[in-house]
Design a protein around this motif. Structure first.
Motif, PDB file in Angstrom:
ATOM      1  N   PHE A 116       6.011   9.008  -2.586  1.00 60.16           N
ATOM      2  CA  PHE A 116       4.980   8.430  -1.949  1.00 60.16           C
ATOM      3  C   PHE A 116       4.132   9.568  -1.167  1.00 60.16           C
ATOM      4  O   PHE A 116       2.824   9.873  -1.378  1.00 60.16           O
ATOM      5  CB  PHE A 116       4.889   7.489  -0.884  1.00 60.16           C
ATOM      6  N   ASN A 119       2.861  12.475  -3.772  1.00 59.12           N
ATOM      7  CA  ASN A 119       1.746  11.834  -4.536  1.00 59.12           C
ATOM      8  C   ASN A 119       0.340  11.771  -3.600  1.00 59.12           C
ATOM      9  O   ASN A 119      -0.665  12.031  -4.148  1.00 59.12           O
ATOM     10  CB  ASN A 119       2.160  10.427  -4.898  1.00 59.12           C
ATOM     11  N   ASP A 215      -3.657   3.337  -0.002  1.00 60.60           N
ATOM     12  CA  ASP A 215      -2.888   3.768  -0.814  1.00 60.60           C
ATOM     13  C   ASP A 215      -1.456   3.162  -0.604  1.00 60.60           C
ATOM     14  O   ASP A 215      -0.942   2.966  -1.928  1.00 60.60           O
ATOM     15  CB  ASP A 215      -2.441   5.425  -0.840  1.00 60.60           C
ATOM     16  N   ALA A 219      -0.094   1.069  -3.788  1.00 62.28           N
ATOM     17  CA  ALA A 219       0.995   1.497  -4.381  1.00 62.28           C
ATOM     18  C   ALA A 219       2.068   0.085  -4.554  1.00 62.28           C
ATOM     19  O   ALA A 219       2.561  -0.226  -5.747  1.00 62.28           O
ATOM     20  CB  ALA A 219       1.749   2.446  -3.809  1.00 62.28           C
ATOM     21  N   GLU A 222       0.823  -2.240  -7.520  1.00 64.98           N
ATOM     22  CA  GLU A 222       1.051  -1.513  -8.543  1.00 64.98           C
ATOM     23  C   GLU A 222       2.583  -2.018  -8.980  1.00 64.98           C
ATOM     24  O   GLU A 222       3.011  -2.336 -10.077  1.00 64.98           O
ATOM     25  CB  GLU A 222       0.883  -0.113  -8.772  1.00 64.98           C
ATOM     26  N   ARG A 223       3.526  -1.793  -7.811  1.00 63.80           N
ATOM     27  CA  ARG A 223       5.046  -2.128  -8.174  1.00 63.80           C
ATOM     28  C   ARG A 223       5.151  -3.518  -8.625  1.00 63.80           C
ATOM     29  O   ARG A 223       5.816  -3.835  -9.573  1.00 63.80           O
ATOM     30  CB  ARG A 223       5.741  -1.742  -6.729  1.00 63.80           C
TER      31      ARG A 223
END
Length: 318
Positions: A116, A119, A215, A219, A222-223
């Motif tokens: 993480f 990114n 973010d 994140a 999206e998971r």
């Protein structure tokens, strides 16, 4: 006869007291004789500590107060798993009743993960601001870079004269530095999360906090969406294989819950953390504590000088 014995018994104690007084007196004599050296060494430490404190850049700390979004484990998949877990297991379907993890704890773990952070640094292009900034100009609100490492005009990392390799820091070095300026605290009473970032620029500190909150929500969203899509594909395949009405009913409900998960993820920006008190640009520095550095420097100088004077005095006497 008895008085002589009493005097003899008192002699060792008298000698001991005299020796203690002599030792203490000698210590004070040694300190007094070396007072100018003590003053000189202490002054040197004081000047060095002042010079060090003045040359340290101001560090600003920006914070955001976050509230974990409530997750109802007694509804949705959790309720279905508890109600139909045994029935679904007969068909070889695992509903994951024991595999549910607190999303807040998982999000905090993801926040501190290498993937993480790496990114995050790459996505926002903050490597120069993280690794090559020396100070911040308050009047112009501009960053001052270490031009031996990074050229802000060309946005390029410079080469090492001793080798053909560039001085661009590796991902591991960047991760280590970032984790030193980034912190999360969880209140044991309320469960609230304080997310903070330290930087020489208060504006960058605030911006990074806002980016981190956005973010991590994205994140985790999206998971869950990826997991829900994969679960839907799996459940659809199971529906095609079984003919038992009760099990098909369970599978249809599970597919419906996965669709709800995807829908809620798409309509909710603050997926895991809800911002209660957003980050602001701090007006006051967080560190360094320059007065404390100077005081500690004077104390250290005094201790070192006294130790040096006493050691020199007793070595010279012996």
């Amino acid at each position: 006869m008895e008085s002589n014995l009493e005097k003899a018994n008192e002699c060792p104690q008298t000698f001991s007291n005299n020796a203690d007084e002599l030792d203490i007196r000698e210590i004070f004599i040694a300190i007094w004789q070396g007072k100018w050296l003590i003053i000189l060494i202490t002054a040197c430490f004081a000047i060095a500590s002042v010079f060090y404190a003045v040359n340290q850049p101001n560090i600003y700390k920006s914070e955001a107060l976050l509230a974990p979004v409530e997750q109802d484990s007694k509804s949705g998949l959790g309720a279905l798993a508890g109600q139909f877990g045994g029935l679904a297991s007969l068909a070889g379907v695992n509903l994951g009743i024991n595999s549910r993890v607190d999303k807040t704890k998982m999000a905090l773990a993801v926040l501190k993960s290498r993937q993480f952070v790496g990114n995050f640094i790459e996505k926002h292009g903050i490597l120069p601001e993280l690794m090559a900034v020396k100070s911040w100009d308050k009047n112009t609100n501009s960053l001052i870079y270490n031009e031996d490492l990074f050229n802000p005009a060309t946005n390029d990392w410079l080469n090492d004269p001793a080798s053909p390799d560039a001085l661009k820091p590796s991902k591991q070095k960047a991760y280590k530095v970032f984790t030193n300026i980034f912190n999360t605290e969880v209140s044991s009473d309320t469960g609230m999360v304080i997310l903070s970032v330290e930087h020489v620029s208060p504006y960058i500190a605030q911006q990074w906090v806002n980016w981190l909150v956005a973010d991590i929500n994205e994140a985790m969203k999206e998971r869950d969406v990826i997991e829900a899509n994969e679960s839907t594909q799996f459940l659809t395949a199971q529906l095609e294989q079984t003919k038992v009405a009760d099990i098909r009913s369970v599978l249809y409900k599970l597919v419906e819950e996965q669709a709800k998960t995807i829908m809620f993820a798409n309509v909710r920006d603050e997926y895991v953390f809800k911002t209660i008190d957003p980050a602001v640009v701090p007006e006051l520095k967080f560190k360094p504590k320059r007065a404390l550095i100077c005081v500690l420097g004077v104390i250290l100088g005094g201790m070192v000088s006294v130790f040096f004077v006493l050691t020199h005095y007793f070595i010279r006497r012996s």
